[in-house]
Design a protein around this motif. Structure first.
Motif, PDB file in Angstrom:
ATOM      1  N   THR A   5      42.096  -3.630 -14.144  1.00  0.00           N
ATOM      2  CA  THR A   5      41.292  -3.618 -12.927  1.00  0.00           C
ATOM      3  C   THR A   5      40.232  -4.715 -13.025  1.00  0.00           C
ATOM      4  OG1 THR A   5      39.661  -2.068 -13.802  1.00  0.00           O
ATOM      5  CG2 THR A   5      41.590  -1.115 -12.682  1.00  0.00           C
ATOM      6  N   HIS A   6      39.675  -5.080 -11.880  1.00  0.00           N
ATOM      7  CA  HIS A   6      38.641  -6.115 -11.867  1.00  0.00           C
ATOM      8  C   HIS A   6      37.423  -5.672 -12.671  1.00  0.00           C
ATOM      9  CE1 HIS A   6      40.285  -8.751  -8.570  1.00  0.00           C
ATOM     10  NE2 HIS A   6      41.113  -7.737  -8.592  1.00  0.00           N
ATOM     11  N   LYS A   7      37.062  -4.398 -12.535  1.00  0.00           N
ATOM     12  CA  LYS A   7      35.902  -3.885 -13.260  1.00  0.00           C
ATOM     13  C   LYS A   7      36.110  -3.985 -14.769  1.00  0.00           C
ATOM     14  CE  LYS A   7      34.196  -0.729  -9.740  1.00  0.00           C
ATOM     15  NZ  LYS A   7      33.871   0.658  -9.420  1.00  0.00           N
ATOM     16  N   GLU A  64      32.757  -6.649  -5.388  1.00  0.00           N
ATOM     17  CA  GLU A  64      32.975  -5.482  -4.533  1.00  0.00           C
ATOM     18  C   GLU A  64      32.546  -5.791  -3.098  1.00  0.00           C
ATOM     19  OE1 GLU A  64      32.095  -0.724  -4.853  1.00  0.00           O
ATOM     20  OE2 GLU A  64      30.558  -2.098  -5.592  1.00  0.00           O
ATOM     21  N   TYR A  67      35.105  -8.083  -1.542  1.00  0.00           N
ATOM     22  CA  TYR A  67      36.322  -7.324  -1.254  1.00  0.00           C
ATOM     23  C   TYR A  67      36.177  -6.516   0.039  1.00  0.00           C
ATOM     24  CZ  TYR A  67      39.722  -3.487  -1.770  1.00  0.00           C
ATOM     25  OH  TYR A  67      40.705  -2.556  -1.552  1.00  0.00           O
ATOM     26  N   SER A 120      30.512   0.073   1.282  1.00  0.00           N
ATOM     27  CA  SER A 120      31.337   1.133   0.681  1.00  0.00           C
ATOM     28  C   SER A 120      31.429   2.352   1.580  1.00  0.00           C
ATOM     29  CB  SER A 120      30.859   1.588  -0.681  1.00  0.00           C
ATOM     30  OG  SER A 120      29.869   0.866  -1.219  1.00  0.00           O
ATOM     31  N   LYS A 130      39.465   1.958  -2.638  1.00  0.00           N
ATOM     32  CA  LYS A 130      38.276   1.604  -3.423  1.00  0.00           C
ATOM     33  C   LYS A 130      38.508   0.332  -4.219  1.00  0.00           C
ATOM     34  CE  LYS A 130      35.474   4.655  -5.091  1.00  0.00           C
ATOM     35  NZ  LYS A 130      34.854   5.634  -5.947  1.00  0.00           N
ATOM     36  N   TYR A 131      37.432  -0.402  -4.409  1.00  0.00           N
ATOM     37  CA  TYR A 131      37.483  -1.599  -5.248  1.00  0.00           C
ATOM     38  C   TYR A 131      37.659  -1.146  -6.686  1.00  0.00           C
ATOM     39  CZ  TYR A 131      35.974  -5.793  -7.677  1.00  0.00           C
ATOM     40  OH  TYR A 131      35.913  -6.878  -8.510  1.00  0.00           O
ATOM     41  N   ARG A 132      38.615  -1.749  -7.378  1.00  0.00           N
ATOM     42  CA  ARG A 132      38.861  -1.369  -8.763  1.00  0.00           C
ATOM     43  C   ARG A 132      38.707  -2.541  -9.640  1.00  0.00           C
ATOM     44  NH1 ARG A 132      42.705   2.459 -10.298  1.00  0.00           N
ATOM     45  NH2 ARG A 132      44.020   0.766 -10.884  1.00  0.00           N
TER      46      ARG A 132
END
Length: 132
Positions: A5-7, A64, A67, A120, A130-132
């Motif tokens: 994931t990006h996070k 985020e 995105y 959000s 959701k942004y991940r």
């Protein structure tokens, strides 16, 4: 290949930066407790850890925002209108021209928090993943 994931990617980047700092500090000895004292050595390791966390948090929040803004169709002017009290040297993320890294000081944390919370909440209402 592992799908990160990006996070998780930003977390790995922050940890790598911190480990690089520790390796440089140990090998060069510039934070040697016998030279600068144990308290100063500990302080600088904590400062470096804090900066690594700030790097992670700031970039994850920035990405985020980009995105959600792109998914919801918001542009730079829309986001800037949400944070009217910016100083001349401050800015907001630009979804039309995203950068690889969040500008370290130009985009304040308060602006990213305000914009991130609004985006959000709206994304959740509209069913955007959701942004991940």
């Amino acid at each position: 290949m592992i799908n990160l994931t990006h996070k998780l990617r930003w977390a790995i980047a922050a940890v790598v930066l911190y480990v690089a700092f520790v390796v440089v500090a140990v090998t060069t000895g510039f934070l040697n407790p016998s030279k600068i004292g144990l308290q100063w050595t500990i302080l600088w390791y904590f400062v470096a850890a804090g900066l690594a966390y700030y790097f992670y948090f700031k970039n994850v929040t920035y990405r985020e925002i980009i995105y959600y803004a792109q998914k919801l169709g918001y542009h730079y002017a829309d986001l800037k209108a949400w944070v009217p009290n910016l100083r001349d040297n401050q800015d907001v993320p630009n979804p039309d021209k995203p950068r690889l890294f969040s500008p370290f000081t130009k985009v304040p944390i308060t602006a990213t928090n305000i914009i991130g919370d609004k985006l959000s909440a709206e994304a959740k209402e509209k069913g955007i993943p959701k942004y991940r």
